[in-house]
Structure formats: structure tokens, C-alpha cells
Design a protein around this motif. Structure first.
Motif: not given
Length: 174
Positions: A40, A57-58, A60-62, A94, A98
Motif C-alpha cells: 500500500t 489492488n488485487y 492488497t484485497n487478497n 471476479e 479484476e
């Protein structure tokens, strides 16, 4: 007839994007992998112009799914295991959206896969593999061939010569 569907380019896009951005984020990081903080807030050594934030972002989100041992670090091995699993087990709708659609990768293949996802996902596991995409492509080719070349049937006729059975059929009809 269109080119045969092959999903390998979609898988390469997703995997190479994750691995490439992981490598970029590792610039200037000492240690065995990336923390959520490293992802981040990349170090000053990272060329941020080289990052694709779809993949960042992927990651980060996963993060929790990729960091299997829960030590707060995504190691090179954990990322490799994750991407190998993606390659073997397929991509979800998804993940396709993404990692392929939102990462400036547009193609008729991606649109075909997204528009026909549930039909392609033959085993109903919520993922499509390259094999399922290829099988769907073959099915589409077969349907196209049937439409373009309908069966021509003849009754009681040999292609090469008239047979006695043909004569009997003609006699019965008279």
C-alpha cells in the motif's frame, strides 16, 4: 471460421501481472517478501510509473488468501503457489474481471469468456480453466460447422452406383 479459443493468454495476463507487480514492489524491500504496508505504501526505490494498480489492488484485497502461513508477509513462494493454483484450478468471474478486464487487456476472447462463463464452467465450480475454454471453443466450432454444412441426405442411393436394394426401393414405391 474464427480462431480456436485458447484461454492461455488470459491466464498469462493475470499471472504475469501479479508476478511483475510483486517484483516491482519488492524493489528496495529487505526481507523475505512483501507486507501489506509494502504494497500500500511502496518504498521510494519503486518506480511507481511501472506499477499497474489493478494488480496492486488485487494483491492488497487478497493479501490474506495469498499469505497462507499468516505471517503478514507474501513470500515469493506463496505468490508462486497462489499463481500455480490459479493456473491449475482456473479463474473465477471476479478474477477475470479484476485481473484481465480492468488491467487494460481487452479482447474478444475475454468478452466471450465473461459472456458465456456459466456455460464454459462445465463442472460448475465457479472457475474456468484453459481446458474448459478450449472445450467450449471446440463446441462452438462444431455448431458453426453444422450450421454452415448441414447434412445432405439421399434416400436409397449409393454414391458410387445403383444397388439392387435401390432398385427394390424404387419398385416398391411404384
Amino acid at each position: 471460421m474464427a480462431n480456436r479459443l485458447n484461454g492461455s493468454s488470459l491466464f498469462l495476463q493475470a499471472i504475469n501481472g501479479l508476478v511483475g507487480n510483486y517484483a516491482q514492489l519488492m524493489t528496495g524491500v529487505s526481507g523475505k517478501g512483501l507486507s501489506l504496508e509494502n504494497i500500500t505504501n511502496p518504498s521510494e526505490d519503486v518506480d511507481k510509473k511501472q506499477l499497474n494498480y489493478t494488480f496492486v489492488n488485487y494483491l492488497t484485497n487478497n493479501f490474506g488468501k495469498i499469505d497462507k502461513d499468516g505471517d503478514g508477509i507474501i513470500s515469493k513462494d506463496e505468490l508462486q503457489n497462489y499463481t500455480t493454483s490459479m493456473s491449475r484450478n482456473g479463474l473465477t468471474y471476479e478474477q477475470l474481471c479484476e485481473l484481465c478486464y480492468n488491467s487494460n487487456y481487452s479482447s474478444s476472447l475475454l468478452e466471450t469468456v465473461l459472456n458465456n462463463f456459466s456455460e464454459i464452467d462445465k463442472n460448475g465450480d465457479g472457475r474456468v480453466t484453459n481446458e474448459e475454454i478450449a472445450a467450449y471453443g471446440i463446441e462452438q466450432e462444431i455448431d458453426e460447422m453444422k450450421d454452415n454444412y448441414p447434412k445432405h441426405t439421399t434416400k436409397g442411393m449409393s454414391i458410387f452406383y445403383e444397388t439392387s436394394a435401390d432398385k427394390e426401393i424404387e419398385t416398391e414405391k411404384s
